[in-house]
Design an enzyme around this catalytic site. Structure first.
Site, PDB file in Angstrom:
ATOM      1  N   CYS A 114      36.878  45.258  40.675  1.00 37.02           N
ATOM      2  CA  CYS A 114      37.613  45.886  41.546  1.00 37.02           C
ATOM      3  C   CYS A 114      37.165  47.358  42.050  1.00 37.02           C
ATOM      4  O   CYS A 114      37.782  47.658  43.271  1.00 37.02           O
ATOM      5  CB  CYS A 114      39.079  45.962  40.863  1.00 37.02           C
ATOM      6  SG  CYS A 114      39.811  44.507  40.238  1.00 37.02           S
ATOM      7  N   HIS A 251      43.766  51.621  44.916  1.00 39.25           N
ATOM      8  CA  HIS A 251      43.454  50.138  44.536  1.00 39.25           C
ATOM      9  C   HIS A 251      44.824  49.386  44.280  1.00 39.25           C
ATOM     10  O   HIS A 251      45.686  50.027  43.883  1.00 39.25           O
ATOM     11  CB  HIS A 251      42.532  50.078  43.133  1.00 39.25           C
ATOM     12  CG  HIS A 251      42.481  48.487  42.372  1.00 39.25           C
ATOM     13  ND1 HIS A 251      42.161  47.342  43.577  1.00 39.25           N
ATOM     14  CD2 HIS A 251      42.376  48.145  41.267  1.00 39.25           C
ATOM     15  CE1 HIS A 251      42.039  46.266  42.750  1.00 39.25           C
ATOM     16  NE2 HIS A 251      42.169  46.677  41.542  1.00 39.25           N
ATOM     17  N   ASN A 281      46.613  41.750  43.734  1.00 33.69           N
ATOM     18  CA  ASN A 281      45.282  42.404  43.403  1.00 33.69           C
ATOM     19  C   ASN A 281      44.261  41.527  43.996  1.00 33.69           C
ATOM     20  O   ASN A 281      43.639  40.640  43.511  1.00 33.69           O
ATOM     21  CB  ASN A 281      45.045  42.524  41.830  1.00 33.69           C
ATOM     22  CG  ASN A 281      43.802  43.280  41.459  1.00 33.69           C
ATOM     23  OD1 ASN A 281      42.876  43.554  42.424  1.00 33.69           O
ATOM     24  ND2 ASN A 281      43.584  43.663  40.404  1.00 33.69           N
TER      25      ASN A 281
END
Ligand code: COA
Length: 324
Positions: A114, A251, A281
């Site tokens: 990520c 994020h 996500n």
């Protein structure tokens, strides 16, 4: 004379197909209420059959190049953050390079889960600062839903697909003020996919399959702590105070993690870019997607100070402080 990199343009891409929490209720034991209250997620975009990371990356890249007024032939380098490449090799960056007609420039992927976009951004910025490139395309792109176990409610409700991109250009004035990257390989078991090439494509764990394995509540705690530390580090490195920030572009994994970082920075949520409700996500796609949405909606203006941050499998985490 010192050389810096500036963001000349941004772009993003999402698959057309949308999967809502209500849709998930149809095939896994969960509820819209549980997902929304624990994560802030309401829906996510999912790549359709045959739609790949390179497809999303190419669309995001074309939008960023158009916004920057840069031709593919001007690119010196393409750096692409992904943990879901189309193929083992060539890199997805090479696939995108050829589609854009930028053949000849350097092109490679960065796998930092990520945090992939922030790692890729830091690489692009470093090449420009060192005088080894003047125009760099940085992409974060994923089709993470390809490696989800759709019967595992602990993970399948969290992720979505998407891509974002920026074009960096060399400039006498600082755009990217600093980047800060970290990793801790000791926490592998808390968030990983056990399938790989060198282990013989065999899952380490019985019945693991090709899927994301995660101890969610532990990841949550590590993420909050690591992000607190990296935002402090970033401000200190630049001699700036939290009150100097115009926008936090975090994020997009979980709204509660985002709120914890905003609290640390004493920023009200109206100065935080939130897309997790619509995108879930999207791993390396999440930060550049949020940045592009913020730019295109007119929220983020030239001259403003942006703090980008991310945390992901590895563990990896990082930040970038940007005068947009
Ligand atoms: N729907 C309904 N119930 C669910 C569920 C779902 N989709 N997923 C898990 N549950 C259940 C669990 O089975 C557990 O039940 P139990 O108490 O009977 O065992 C209960 O909900 C609580 O689970 P817990 O893991 O403690 O919840 P949580 O508040 O920590 O929230 C996450 C879970 C995954 C949302 C949260 O930990 C998280 O977001 N972690 C970070 C994950 C992340 O961001 N990963 C990527 C990093 S880049």
């Amino acid at each position: 004379m010192a050389v810096f990199s500036r963001i000349a343009g941004t772009g993003s891409a999402l698959p057309a197909k949308v999967l809502t929490n209500k849709d998930l209720e149809q095939f896994v034991e969960t509820s819209d209420e549980w997902i929304a209250s624990r994560t802030g997620i309401r829906q996510r975009h999912v790549a359709s059959e045959g739609e790949t990371t390179a497809d999303l990356a190419e669309r995001a890249a074309r939008a960023a190049l158009a916004a920057a007024g840069v031709e593919p032939s001007e690119l010196d380098m393409i750096v692409l953050g992904t943990t879901t490449p189309d193929l083992i090799f060539p890199s997805t960056a090479c696939l995108v390079q050829h589609r854009l007609g930028a053949n000849g420039c350097a092109a490679f992927d960065v796998n930092a889960a990520c945090s992939g976009f922030l790692y890729a951004l830091s690489v692009g910025d470093s090449f420009i600062r060192a005088g080894n490139a003047r125009t760099v395309l940085v992409i974060g792109a994923e089709t993470l839903t390809r490696m989800l176990d759709w019967s595992d409610r602990n993970t399948c409700v969290l992720f979505g697909d998407g891509a974002g991109a920026v074009v960096l250009k060399a400039d006498a004035e600082a755009g990217i003020l600093s980047t800060h990257l970290h990793a801790d390989g000791g926490k592998k078991e808390l968030l990983y996919n056990p399938v790989g090439v060198s282990v013989g494509f065999k899952p380490e764990e019985k019945n693991a399959g090709v899927r994301v394995l995660m101890t969610g509540n532990e990841v949550f705690k590590h993420a909050v702590k690591a992000l607190d530390s990296v935002v402090d580090e970033t401000l200190a490195a630049n001699g700036l105070d939290k009150s100097d920030l115009d926008w936090l572009i975090p994020h997009q994994a979980n709204l509660r993690i985002i709120e914890a970082t905003a609290k640390r920075l004493e920023m009200s949520m109206d100065r935080v870019i939130v897309t997790v409700d619509k995108h879930g996500n999207t791993s390396a796609g999440s930060v550049p997607l949020a940045l592009d949405e913020a730019v295109r909606s007119g929220k983020v203006q030239r001259g403003q100070l942006l703090l980008l941050e991310a945390f992901g499998g590895g563990f990896t985490w990082g930040s970038a402080l940007i005068r947009y």
